[in-house]
Scaffold this motif. Structure first.
Motif, PDB file in Angstrom:
ATOM      1  N   MET A 165       0.835  -1.198   0.000  1.00  0.00           N
ATOM      2  CA  MET A 165       0.000   0.000   0.000  1.00  0.00           C
ATOM      3  C   MET A 165       0.869   1.247   0.000  1.00  0.00           C
ATOM      4  O   MET A 165       1.948   1.266   0.601  1.00  0.00           O
ATOM      5  N   LEU A 166       0.404   2.270  -0.706  1.00  0.00           N
ATOM      6  CA  LEU A 166       1.044   3.586  -0.697  1.00  0.00           C
ATOM      7  C   LEU A 166       0.042   4.580  -0.147  1.00  0.00           C
ATOM      8  O   LEU A 166      -1.087   4.676  -0.637  1.00  0.00           O
ATOM      9  N   ILE A 167       0.445   5.312   0.885  1.00  0.00           N
ATOM     10  CA  ILE A 167      -0.431   6.285   1.523  1.00  0.00           C
ATOM     11  C   ILE A 167       0.154   7.678   1.337  1.00  0.00           C
ATOM     12  O   ILE A 167       1.276   7.953   1.778  1.00  0.00           O
ATOM     13  N   ASP A 168      -0.586   8.531   0.660  1.00  0.00           N
ATOM     14  CA  ASP A 168      -0.158   9.909   0.430  1.00  0.00           C
ATOM     15  C   ASP A 168      -0.631  10.748   1.613  1.00  0.00           C
ATOM     16  O   ASP A 168      -1.818  11.082   1.723  1.00  0.00           O
TER      17      ASP A 168
ATOM     18  N   THR B  80       8.688   7.035   1.768  1.00  0.00           N
ATOM     19  CA  THR B  80       9.431   6.528   2.912  1.00  0.00           C
ATOM     20  C   THR B  80       8.630   5.413   3.553  1.00  0.00           C
ATOM     21  O   THR B  80       7.443   5.219   3.252  1.00  0.00           O
ATOM     22  N   ARG B  81       9.271   4.672   4.437  1.00  0.00           N
ATOM     23  CA  ARG B  81       8.608   3.610   5.169  1.00  0.00           C
ATOM     24  C   ARG B  81       8.991   3.714   6.637  1.00  0.00           C
ATOM     25  O   ARG B  81      10.093   4.135   6.968  1.00  0.00           O
ATOM     26  N   ILE B  82       8.093   3.338   7.514  1.00  0.00           N
ATOM     27  CA  ILE B  82       8.342   3.454   8.946  1.00  0.00           C
ATOM     28  C   ILE B  82       9.446   2.476   9.351  1.00  0.00           C
ATOM     29  O   ILE B  82       9.365   1.288   9.071  1.00  0.00           O
ATOM     30  N   ARG B  83      10.467   3.002   9.990  1.00  0.00           N
ATOM     31  CA  ARG B  83      11.608   2.230  10.482  1.00  0.00           C
ATOM     32  C   ARG B  83      12.142   1.240   9.454  1.00  0.00           C
ATOM     33  O   ARG B  83      12.432   0.083   9.758  1.00  0.00           O
TER      34      ARG B  83
ATOM     35  N   ILE C  45       4.224  -1.244   3.358  1.00  0.00           N
ATOM     36  CA  ILE C  45       3.429  -0.028   3.394  1.00  0.00           C
ATOM     37  C   ILE C  45       4.359   1.156   3.192  1.00  0.00           C
ATOM     38  O   ILE C  45       5.287   1.379   3.975  1.00  0.00           O
ATOM     39  N   HIS C  46       4.112   1.924   2.128  1.00  0.00           N
ATOM     40  CA  HIS C  46       4.919   3.093   1.801  1.00  0.00           C
ATOM     41  C   HIS C  46       4.121   4.360   2.079  1.00  0.00           C
ATOM     42  O   HIS C  46       2.885   4.359   1.954  1.00  0.00           O
TER      43      HIS C  46
END
Length: 263
Positions: free
Chosen positions: A66-69, A247-250, A259-260
């Motif tokens: 998933m990509l979340i803007d 970016t991605r979390i950690r 998840i991006h």
């Protein structure tokens, strides 16, 4: 990228915080326990054999993500959270107030701040469906497992409630069911004493659909969430990830999240 933002109260940030990579040497220890037959959990409630689904078997190179803007994700909007709660029935029952620290963590909205620029924004956080999931590494029974298409799941039938996966998850993306569960969904069995988290709506995906949160975000006119195959260079999500700064979390932990986020 080197940008890092923190989630207040969690201590987790985006890539660049310098923590040691997760040790993947134990990978495959419980791999043989991932293929489970459908088993009755309760009358009318069945856990499907997710690893044997058509999506996983016919497209081993596929990786759902998933990509979340975050620029399109309004502060205060919780449509994605409401949609998930409705889809899986994890919200509190009428008149019930969850004990502090026991609220489900399928998906939640958080406010984050870039320490370099001071920019603040809102974003949803759920299971990151890692390619190298630490929750799978530490599970003693194989209840936590990853499908061939990248979706990370929990088999409630063999989950013993040890909560090792909750401790291992850097994203606070799993929760423990403390109370008896009523009115379960046939496609998403839940049970007291087990761990649960986002499934990327696998029951929808395997039928060619989209996760409930993605549909709700689009229906509200935000269109901040894109779901698709990260393994297909021609998919919309792959093109966006390749063309835009995400970016991605950690990501520094080496878990390779699916998840991006576009900031």
């Amino acid at each position: 990228m080197s940008r890092r933002v923190s989630d207040p109260g969690k201590g987790n940030g985006f890539a660049g915080s310098g923590a040691a990579p997760v040790d993947a040497a134990r990978r495959g220890f419980m791999a043989g326990g991932a293929a489970f037959a459908a088993t009755a959990l309760a009358p009318g409630v069945t856990l499907m054999a997710y690893p044997e689904s058509a999506g996983a078997a016919n497209a081993p190179a596929r990786r759902w993500g998933m990509l979340i803007d975050t620029r399109l994700c309004p502060e205060g909007c919780t449509d994605c959270v409401t949609a998930c709660s409705t889809e899986f029935g994890w919200g509190p029952a009428a008149g019930q107030v969850p004990r502090p620290g026991t609220d489900p963590q399928w998906i939640r909205k958080i406010a984050v701040k870039d320490p370099d620029t001071g920019a603040a924004f809102s974003l949803p956080v759920m299971c990151q469906h890692c390619a190298e999931p630490p929750c799978v590494d530490v599970c003693p029974t194989g209840a936590s497992f990853k499908r061939a298409d990248g979706i990370v799941l929990v088999d409630r039938h063999i989950c013993i409630g040890c909560r090792y996966c909750m401790m291992a998850c850097p994203y606070k993306a799993r929760s423990f069911v403390h109370e008896e569960v009523q009115d379960q969904k046939p496609y998403a069995p839940r049970g007291k004493g087990t761990v649960e988290g986002c499934t990327l709506c696998v029951h929808r995906v395997d039928r060619g659909g989209q996760p409930a949160c993605v549909e709700a975000c689009a229906a509200a006119g935000h269109n901040a969430m894109i779901f698709g195959d990260l393994g297909d260079p021609g998919s919309e999500i792959s093109r966006r990830v390749a063309a835009h700064r995400t970016t991605r979390i950690r990501a520094d932990l080496g878990t390779d999240p699916g998840i991006h986020y576009e900031i």
